[in-house]
Design an enzyme around this catalytic site. Structure first.
Site, PDB file in Angstrom:
ATOM      1  N   LYS A  53       0.811  -1.222   0.000  1.00 12.35           N
ATOM      2  CA  LYS A  53       0.000   0.000   0.000  1.00 12.35           C
ATOM      3  C   LYS A  53       0.846   1.275   0.000  1.00 12.35           C
ATOM      4  CE  LYS A  53      -3.684  -0.317  -0.372  1.00 12.35           C
ATOM      5  NZ  LYS A  53      -4.359  -0.521  -1.681  1.00 12.35           N
ATOM      6  N   HIS A 115       6.695  -7.500  -2.642  1.00  9.95           N
ATOM      7  CA  HIS A 115       6.648  -6.787  -1.363  1.00  9.95           C
ATOM      8  C   HIS A 115       7.721  -7.324  -0.408  1.00  9.95           C
ATOM      9  CE1 HIS A 115       3.160  -4.492  -2.357  1.00  9.95           C
ATOM     10  NE2 HIS A 115       2.296  -5.479  -2.286  1.00  9.95           N
ATOM     11  N   SER A 145      -3.646   3.250   4.994  1.00 12.14           N
ATOM     12  CA  SER A 145      -4.013   2.575   3.748  1.00 12.14           C
ATOM     13  C   SER A 145      -4.002   1.054   3.934  1.00 12.14           C
ATOM     14  CB  SER A 145      -3.037   2.984   2.642  1.00 12.14           C
ATOM     15  OG  SER A 145      -3.459   2.482   1.408  1.00 12.14           O
TER      16      SER A 145
END
Length: 301
Positions: A53, A115, A145
């Site tokens: 995010k 990620h 987020s």
């Protein structure tokens, strides 16, 4: 969508968090671990790395348009971004694994998303001297987020309430580990690895034209000005939020009734979530965790 089994995707259930290779993880990102670690990168691969995010889809779409925008109108209209820029470590029921998606990409260069913190990135990316684009977002907005993302995505653990989530975020008990280690790890890597381009979400919001230009420069692309302008226009947050190929609305594990995948894309939304007490506690903790780095963030623009 070719290769997607929606019935199977609908069976995705919220996973439990466990410790894996020193960080918090869920099985959707570890079940294919051997193949991920043995992944063979090519010298022209481009890796988009972020903490969850932090602007991953945004930068992925910019890269996709820079390389394939003019030849890929049909592709842009029919193939969602997660098939065009595969998520390397992911393995969800009903979808090909990230590794398989990358191995079957018909385009060159291959654009790949991860990620993973820097220490877990497959070694072949560094050995092949691949270009890496890292995007970092200030911790407060990133936490907000991520919280809304966990609320709406069955592929993520149950977030609990905002206060519970924030404590876990500060303690580094979120999937893909502590935000602090993630952003600092890639920042340190950049000091010794020249093929890493470090971007800030806040800079992109403030002046995306300039950031697209800097990206072109890093990638060695001589994209004409009018093409860069078009790409900047296409990748505006509001446009991407409405675009079914970039807004993840085709993914049944995400409940848009709870929150959209692309929510606000703003800098400073944390002020609508943090209480005064939470903010003070967070600032104190942040100062301790970030005291040994030269990395600086803006929490408003």
């Amino acid at each position: 969508m070719e290769g997607v089994d929606f019935a199977l995707l609908n069976t995705v259930t919220r996973p439990e968090v466990f410790e894996f290779e020193g960080i918090s993880m869920v099985h959707y990102f570890t079940d294919n671990w051997e193949k991920v670690q043995n992944f063979q990168a090519r010298p022209d691969d481009i890796l988009v790395a972020t903490y969850p995010k932090a602007g991953t889809t945004w930068v992925s779409y910019i890269l996709d348009l820079l390389y394939f925008g003019n030849i890929a109108d049909e592709r842009q209209a029919s193939m969602p971004i997660f098939m065009r820029v595969p998520f390397l470590e992911s393995i969800f029921p009903g979808l090909p694994s990230g590794v398989d998606l990358v191995d079957n990409l018909p385009t060159t260069p291959r654009l790949i998303k991860t990620h993973l913190p820097v220490q877990l990135v497959p070694k072949s990316f560094w050995e092949q001297n691949c270009k890496v684009v890292y995007v970092a977002r200030n911790a407060k907005d990133n936490a907000v987020s991520y919280f809304h993302f966990e609320r709406m995505n069955k592929g993520q653990p149950e977030p609990g309430d905002w206060n519970n989530f924030l404590q876990n975020f500060m303690e580094g008990k979120k999937v893909f580990g502590p935000w602090y280690d993630h952003v600092c790890g890639y920042w340190e890597k950049k000091q010794t690895y020249s093929n890493l381009h470090y971007m800030f979400f806040e800079d992109m919001v403030e002046d995306s034209r300039c950031e697209v230009e800097r990206l072109c420069s890093f990638l060695g692309l001589s994209t004409p000005l009018e093409e860069r302008e078009r790409i900047t226009e296409c990748t505006h947050f509001d446009k991407m939020k409405e675009n079914k190929m970039t807004n993840y609305s085709t993914v049944p594990t995400m409940d848009f009734k709870i929150s959209p995948f692309m929510r606000k894309g703003k800098v400073g939304d944390w002020k609508n979530h943090f209480t005064v007490a939470q903010n003070e506690q967070f600032d104190e903790h942040y100062k301790q965790r970030m005291q040994n780095t030269s990395l600086q963030f803006r929490t408003e623009i």
